[in-house]
Scaffold this motif. Structure first.
Motif, PDB file in Angstrom:
ATOM      1  N   ILE A 270       0.836  -1.198   0.000  1.00  8.86           N
ATOM      2  CA  ILE A 270       0.000   0.000   0.000  1.00  8.86           C
ATOM      3  C   ILE A 270       0.873   1.251   0.000  1.00  8.86           C
ATOM      4  O   ILE A 270       0.592   2.249  -0.688  1.00  8.86           O
ATOM      5  CB  ILE A 270      -0.944   0.005   1.214  1.00  8.86           C
ATOM      6  N   GLY A 271       1.977   1.198   0.768  1.00 12.18           N
ATOM      7  CA  GLY A 271       2.898   2.328   0.784  1.00 12.18           C
ATOM      8  C   GLY A 271       3.503   2.601  -0.571  1.00 12.18           C
ATOM      9  O   GLY A 271       3.584   3.757  -1.017  1.00 12.18           O
ATOM     10  N   VAL A 272       3.920   1.551  -1.263  1.00  8.46           N
ATOM     11  CA  VAL A 272       4.456   1.711  -2.623  1.00  8.46           C
ATOM     12  C   VAL A 272       3.380   2.263  -3.546  1.00  8.46           C
ATOM     13  O   VAL A 272       3.632   3.165  -4.358  1.00  8.46           O
ATOM     14  CB  VAL A 272       4.990   0.366  -3.147  1.00  8.46           C
ATOM     15  N   GLY A 273       2.170   1.721  -3.431  1.00 12.82           N
ATOM     16  CA  GLY A 273       1.089   2.175  -4.295  1.00 12.82           C
ATOM     17  C   GLY A 273       0.770   3.648  -4.108  1.00 12.82           C
ATOM     18  O   GLY A 273       0.662   4.400  -5.086  1.00 12.82           O
ATOM     19  N   VAL A 274       0.630   4.065  -2.863  1.00  9.30           N
ATOM     20  CA  VAL A 274       0.329   5.472  -2.592  1.00  9.30           C
ATOM     21  C   VAL A 274       1.466   6.368  -3.076  1.00  9.30           C
ATOM     22  O   VAL A 274       1.231   7.410  -3.716  1.00  9.30           O
ATOM     23  CB  VAL A 274       0.076   5.682  -1.085  1.00  9.30           C
ATOM     24  N   ALA A 275       2.695   5.967  -2.788  1.00  6.18           N
ATOM     25  CA  ALA A 275       3.847   6.772  -3.208  1.00  6.18           C
ATOM     26  C   ALA A 275       3.909   6.905  -4.726  1.00  6.18           C
ATOM     27  O   ALA A 275       4.128   8.004  -5.265  1.00  6.18           O
ATOM     28  CB  ALA A 275       5.134   6.147  -2.672  1.00  6.18           C
ATOM     29  N   PHE A 276       3.704   5.792  -5.438  1.00  3.17           N
ATOM     30  CA  PHE A 276       3.804   5.837  -6.900  1.00  3.17           C
ATOM     31  C   PHE A 276       2.680   6.667  -7.510  1.00  3.17           C
ATOM     32  O   PHE A 276       2.896   7.403  -8.488  1.00  3.17           O
ATOM     33  CB  PHE A 276       3.791   4.416  -7.459  1.00  3.17           C
ATOM     34  N   VAL A 277       1.491   6.555  -6.969  1.00  5.84           N
ATOM     35  CA  VAL A 277       0.379   7.352  -7.496  1.00  5.84           C
ATOM     36  C   VAL A 277       0.647   8.837  -7.276  1.00  5.84           C
ATOM     37  O   VAL A 277       0.480   9.666  -8.195  1.00  5.84           O
ATOM     38  CB  VAL A 277      -0.951   6.928  -6.841  1.00  5.84           C
ATOM     39  N   LEU A 278       1.088   9.203  -6.074  1.00  8.56           N
ATOM     40  CA  LEU A 278       1.365  10.619  -5.788  1.00  8.56           C
ATOM     41  C   LEU A 278       2.533  11.138  -6.627  1.00  8.56           C
ATOM     42  O   LEU A 278       2.474  12.245  -7.180  1.00  8.56           O
ATOM     43  CB  LEU A 278       1.663  10.801  -4.299  1.00  8.56           C
ATOM     44  N   LEU A 279       3.589  10.346  -6.747  1.00  7.69           N
ATOM     45  CA  LEU A 279       4.738  10.778  -7.553  1.00  7.69           C
ATOM     46  C   LEU A 279       4.347  10.993  -9.006  1.00  7.69           C
ATOM     47  O   LEU A 279       4.818  11.927  -9.667  1.00  7.69           O
ATOM     48  CB  LEU A 279       5.862   9.739  -7.460  1.00  7.69           C
ATOM     49  N   SER A 280       3.481  10.119  -9.517  1.00  6.17           N
ATOM     50  CA  SER A 280       3.096  10.218 -10.932  1.00  6.17           C
ATOM     51  C   SER A 280       2.290  11.485 -11.218  1.00  6.17           C
ATOM     52  O   SER A 280       2.195  11.915 -12.377  1.00  6.17           O
ATOM     53  CB  SER A 280       2.271   8.997 -11.333  1.00  6.17           C
ATOM     54  N   LEU A 281       1.722  12.089 -10.179  1.00  9.92           N
ATOM     55  CA  LEU A 281       0.896  13.284 -10.370  1.00  9.92           C
ATOM     56  C   LEU A 281       1.664  14.582 -10.155  1.00  9.92           C
ATOM     57  O   LEU A 281       1.143  15.668 -10.432  1.00  9.92           O
ATOM     58  CB  LEU A 281      -0.295  13.234  -9.407  1.00  9.92           C
ATOM     59  N   LEU A 282       2.904  14.461  -9.660  1.00  8.27           N
ATOM     60  CA  LEU A 282       3.697  15.661  -9.393  1.00  8.27           C
ATOM     61  C   LEU A 282       4.254  16.254 -10.684  1.00  8.27           C
ATOM     62  O   LEU A 282       4.707  15.518 -11.568  1.00  8.27           O
ATOM     63  CB  LEU A 282       4.854  15.326  -8.441  1.00  8.27           C
ATOM     64  N   PRO A 283       4.263  17.579 -10.808  1.00  3.19           N
ATOM     65  CA  PRO A 283       4.764  18.221 -12.031  1.00  3.19           C
ATOM     66  C   PRO A 283       6.291  18.420 -11.999  1.00  3.19           C
ATOM     67  O   PRO A 283       6.785  19.540 -12.161  1.00  3.19           O
ATOM     68  CB  PRO A 283       4.031  19.563 -12.032  1.00  3.19           C
ATOM     69  N   ALA A 284       7.029  17.348 -11.764  1.00  2.20           N
ATOM     70  CA  ALA A 284       8.492  17.445 -11.701  1.00  2.20           C
ATOM     71  C   ALA A 284       9.059  17.245 -13.101  1.00  2.20           C
ATOM     72  O   ALA A 284       8.939  16.156 -13.672  1.00  2.20           O
ATOM     73  CB  ALA A 284       9.034  16.394 -10.745  1.00  2.20           C
ATOM     74  N   ARG A 285       9.697  18.276 -13.646  1.00  2.77           N
ATOM     75  CA  ARG A 285      10.144  18.221 -15.040  1.00  2.77           C
ATOM     76  C   ARG A 285      11.583  17.738 -15.205  1.00  2.77           C
ATOM     77  O   ARG A 285      11.955  17.284 -16.272  1.00  2.77           O
ATOM     78  CB  ARG A 285       9.994  19.602 -15.679  1.00  2.77           C
ATOM     79  N   GLN A 286      12.396  17.856 -14.164  1.00  2.00           N
ATOM     80  CA  GLN A 286      13.798  17.497 -14.266  1.00  2.00           C
ATOM     81  C   GLN A 286      14.033  16.105 -13.669  1.00  2.00           C
ATOM     82  O   GLN A 286      13.510  15.772 -12.598  1.00  2.00           O
ATOM     83  CB  GLN A 286      14.671  18.528 -13.536  1.00  2.00           C
ATOM     84  N   ALA A 287      14.856  15.314 -14.364  1.00  5.35           N
ATOM     85  CA  ALA A 287      15.145  13.960 -13.885  1.00  5.35           C
ATOM     86  C   ALA A 287      15.763  13.963 -12.486  1.00  5.35           C
ATOM     87  O   ALA A 287      15.357  13.140 -11.642  1.00  5.35           O
ATOM     88  CB  ALA A 287      16.051  13.230 -14.880  1.00  5.35           C
ATOM     89  N   PRO A 288      16.741  14.848 -12.181  1.00  5.88           N
ATOM     90  CA  PRO A 288      17.285  14.855 -10.813  1.00  5.88           C
ATOM     91  C   PRO A 288      16.221  15.144  -9.759  1.00  5.88           C
ATOM     92  O   PRO A 288      16.265  14.575  -8.655  1.00  5.88           O
ATOM     93  CB  PRO A 288      18.336  15.973 -10.861  1.00  5.88           C
ATOM     94  N   THR A 289      15.260  15.994 -10.090  1.00  3.08           N
ATOM     95  CA  THR A 289      14.183  16.288  -9.143  1.00  3.08           C
ATOM     96  C   THR A 289      13.330  15.049  -8.908  1.00  3.08           C
ATOM     97  O   THR A 289      12.971  14.731  -7.766  1.00  3.08           O
ATOM     98  CB  THR A 289      13.311  17.437  -9.673  1.00  3.08           C
ATOM     99  N   ARG A 290      13.001  14.356  -9.989  1.00  2.00           N
ATOM    100  CA  ARG A 290      12.189  13.141  -9.858  1.00  2.00           C
ATOM    101  C   ARG A 290      12.951  12.077  -9.067  1.00  2.00           C
ATOM    102  O   ARG A 290      12.369  11.368  -8.244  1.00  2.00           O
ATOM    103  CB  ARG A 290      11.791  12.610 -11.232  1.00  2.00           C
ATOM    104  N   LEU A 291      14.248  11.962  -9.313  1.00  2.00           N
ATOM    105  CA  LEU A 291      15.049  10.988  -8.573  1.00  2.00           C
ATOM    106  C   LEU A 291      15.063  11.317  -7.091  1.00  2.00           C
ATOM    107  O   LEU A 291      14.889  10.427  -6.243  1.00  2.00           O
ATOM    108  CB  LEU A 291      16.481  10.970  -9.120  1.00  2.00           C
ATOM    109  N   LEU A 292      15.243  12.581  -6.771  1.00  2.00           N
ATOM    110  CA  LEU A 292      15.261  12.995  -5.370  1.00  2.00           C
ATOM    111  C   LEU A 292      13.925  12.712  -4.701  1.00  2.00           C
ATOM    112  O   LEU A 292      13.867  12.196  -3.575  1.00  2.00           O
ATOM    113  CB  LEU A 292      15.602  14.484  -5.264  1.00  2.00           C
ATOM    114  N   LEU A 293      12.827  13.031  -5.391  1.00  2.00           N
ATOM    115  CA  LEU A 293      11.502  12.769  -4.832  1.00  2.00           C
ATOM    116  C   LEU A 293      11.280  11.272  -4.612  1.00  2.00           C
ATOM    117  O   LEU A 293      10.721  10.850  -3.593  1.00  2.00           O
ATOM    118  CB  LEU A 293      10.426  13.333  -5.764  1.00  2.00           C
ATOM    119  N   GLY A 294      11.724  10.484  -5.573  1.00  4.16           N
ATOM    120  CA  GLY A 294      11.573   9.040  -5.441  1.00  4.16           C
ATOM    121  C   GLY A 294      12.374   8.481  -4.285  1.00  4.16           C
ATOM    122  O   GLY A 294      11.880   7.639  -3.517  1.00  4.16           O
TER     123      GLY A 294
END
Length: 598
Positions: A270-294
């Protein structure tokens, strides 16, 4: 090299070769089983014997949510941590075939189930290889499993435990993850497969981790794959929740357990699911930003799980009696690291480990120097393979998954070597082609390694397994005929003999090799290795009336600190007490002793 993105349906159909390969391999496995049925037991592994016992109990009416094996740890019973998902298809085959097969139904069912899974293995291996290599890789993709030690063991008649299904689910996760690069809906299949694998056994955690990392990294590198990330996370979380509901009664939904699906792994999913759904909705345009968020989301989830379930940091055996860990778990041969396995059994260990290691090298080369087309699929494949190899290095039993994952890389190398040979027609190129086949055929590697080691003086003597044929006789169905004819009784036997006693007789036993039965396993060790007065007290407490042994099994060597008047020492001196009466015939490989009342 054919494009890695080649689709299975491109050109000629892949199904005729799959059916042909299946027919040939299945025929060979069945012929081997029939030819060896007089000398090799159908259930060489205790888990298969226990699985059949559990299936029979389910058919006889034992409750779906009742995980207790009531004839184990007699007279108290002992809980198993196994999944009903494996019991259902085997039970279904038995019920379906019973009107036609009569008393042979169990044997036919345990032949058919592994062969059905073999067909699925060939299908998944073909799909993955065609995806990575192209249609040209189909021949080696279907041929190499026939020479894999993992195939010969995990998909052979009689092998009905869960490991083969876990291998297949890992291949499904891998294929769906690769397809999700271009078709996000396949992420749902990967999520369901990951949840199912976890529900069947937590040995699948490394494969599930590979899937989680694969979808996370594909989103980090290409934000347009947020849809795949979201679908995987949602399907993984929801499917794990469903599996928990199927596996556990309501009163245990909130009870944590480290060795099987429970609140611990539901929280993870459930934790992975919630995290992945929320991450997929974030407007992060830069790969380093997405990596940091992940990374931040992953760290937060791991921290929360550690704080909520600290006991599970010790692994599935965290709550096990330390004495059993030292004297039993740590001595399980398939659970030792690769280097220890090589020291004990170099031929098997090297033959099992070399193809996955070669595959890792080939994958690294293809990902680094190959064409960019299809590189994403190769990186995902490499991730799954790398984690499987790490598991193999830590525990040699991980080779059964790593060996099957090695096949696509082997197919790529064989295709490349064949093209080079056809282009050059030079002897050296021909040697390279032959070597590429041999390097990924575990049996061929084993033969070569064995030939090399046989040249070492004294090697053959050190590797000879004393009494192997006699030990095998003790696990044959016929070995239990005399014991099965006796009225139902409570039996003290070795840990590794208990499951076969349950499968082949109506008796109850103290121990079998399952860690939730701590008391039974400890009592079995105590009975055979402690002073006889203590051993007799164990029999009296449990109401044991029969003692059953196989003289050639390793347990008869006893522990290093076995008492001078213990069962194993007295048996070696032919000095067992008078209250143990030998009731076995001279022709029986098992020794059966009746415990006379005080």
């Amino acid at each position: 090299m054919a494009s890695s993105g080649s689709q299975p349906g491109a050109g000629r159909s892949i199904w005729p070769p799959i059916w042909l390969a299946f027919a040939l391999i299945a025929a060979a496995l069945v012929a081997r089983a029939i030819f060896n049925q007089g000398t090799v037991p159908l259930f060489a592994d205790t888990d298969d014997a226990m699985r059949l016992t559990v299936v029979r109990d389910l058919i006889a009416g034992q409750g779906w949510y009742d995980p207790v094996q009531h004839r184990l740890n007699t007279p108290y019973g002992a809980e198993l941590h196994w999944s009903r998902l494996i019991d259902v298809p085997v039970a279904g085959l038995i019920l379906m075939l019973r009107p036609l097969a009569g008393p042979m139904v169990d044997t036919i069912a345990v032949y058919l189930w592994p062969l059905l899974l073999l067909f699925c293995l060939l299908v998944m291996t073909a799909l993955i290889t065609v995806k990575l290599v192209g249609r040209e890789g189909l021949l080696p993709a279907l041929a190499l499993p026939a020479f894999s030690l993992a195939t010969l063991v995990e998909f052979a008649p009689g092998r009905i435990d869960h490991h083969s299904v876990q291998i297949l689910l890992t291949l499904v996760m891998l294929y769906c993850a690769m397809e999700a690069l271009s078709r996000p809906r396949f992420a749902i299949g990967a999520g369901i497969a990951a949840a199912t694998a976890l529900a069947i056994g937590i040995e699948s955690l490394p494969s599930v981790a590979a899937a989680i990392l694969a979808f996370g990294l594909m989103w980090v590198l290409v934000p347009g794959r947020a849809d795949a990330l979201r679908r995987f996370g949602a399907s993984f979380g929801l499917a794990t929740l469903v599996h928990a509901g199927l596996a556990l009664p309501p009163e245990r939904w909130l009870a944590p357990a480290c060795d099987a699906i429970s609140l611990v792994y539901v929280a993870l999913a459930i934790g992975v699911g919630v995290a992945f759904v929320l991450l997929s909705l974030l407007p992060a345009r830069q790969a380093p930003t997405r990596l940091l968020l992940g990374v931040m989301a992953g760290a937060a989830l791991v921290t929360a799980l550690v704080l909520a379930f600290p006991a599970c940091l010790g692994g599935p055996y965290a709550g096990l009696d330390p004495w059993l860990v030292a004297h039993w778990i740590s001595r399980i041969r398939e659970a030792v690291p690769l280097w220890e396995s090589i020291a004990a059994n170099p031929v098997y260990s090297i033959a099992a480990a070399l193809p996955p290691l070669f595959a890792l090298a080939v994958t690294a080369y293809r990902a680094r120097f190959g064409p960019r087309d299809g590189r994403g699929a190769w990186l995902i494949y490499g991730l799954f393979l790398a984690l499987a190899v790490v598991v193999m290095l830590v525990q040699i039993r991980g080779s059964r998954l790593a060996a099957e994952l090695a096949t696509p890389a082997g197919a790529w190398l064989i295709v490349a070597a064949r093209r080079r040979y056809l282009a050059e027609r030079r002897p050296l190129a021909g040697v390279g082609l032959i070597a590429s086949w041999i390097g990924f055929a575990g049996i061929a590697v084993g033969v070569l390694v064995n030939v090399i080691f046989l040249a070492v003086p004294g090697y053959a003597e050190t590797q000879a397994e004393r009494g192997l044929d006699q030990r095998r006789k003790c696990l044959m169905t016929s070995a239990f005929a005399e014991l099965a004819a006796l009225p139902p009784a409570r039996v003290m036997s070795y840990v590794d003999l208990g499951a076969h006693v349950l499968a082949y007789t109506p008796h109850a036993v103290v121990a079998a090799p399952y860690h939730r039965n701590q008391r039974g396993v400890r009592d079995a060790f105590e009975f055979f290795n402690r002073p006889l007065d203590q051993a007799r007290a164990i029999l009296d407490e449990r109401g044991i009336t029969l003692v059953v042994i196989c003289p050639q099994m390793p347990e008869m060597e006893g522990l290093s600190n076995a008492a001078a008047d213990s069962f194993v020492k007295l048996y070696a001196r032919h000095a067992l007490p008078g209250w143990l009466l030998d009731r076995s015939s001279e022709s029986s490989p098992l020794k059966v002793y009746e415990v006379t009342p005080r």
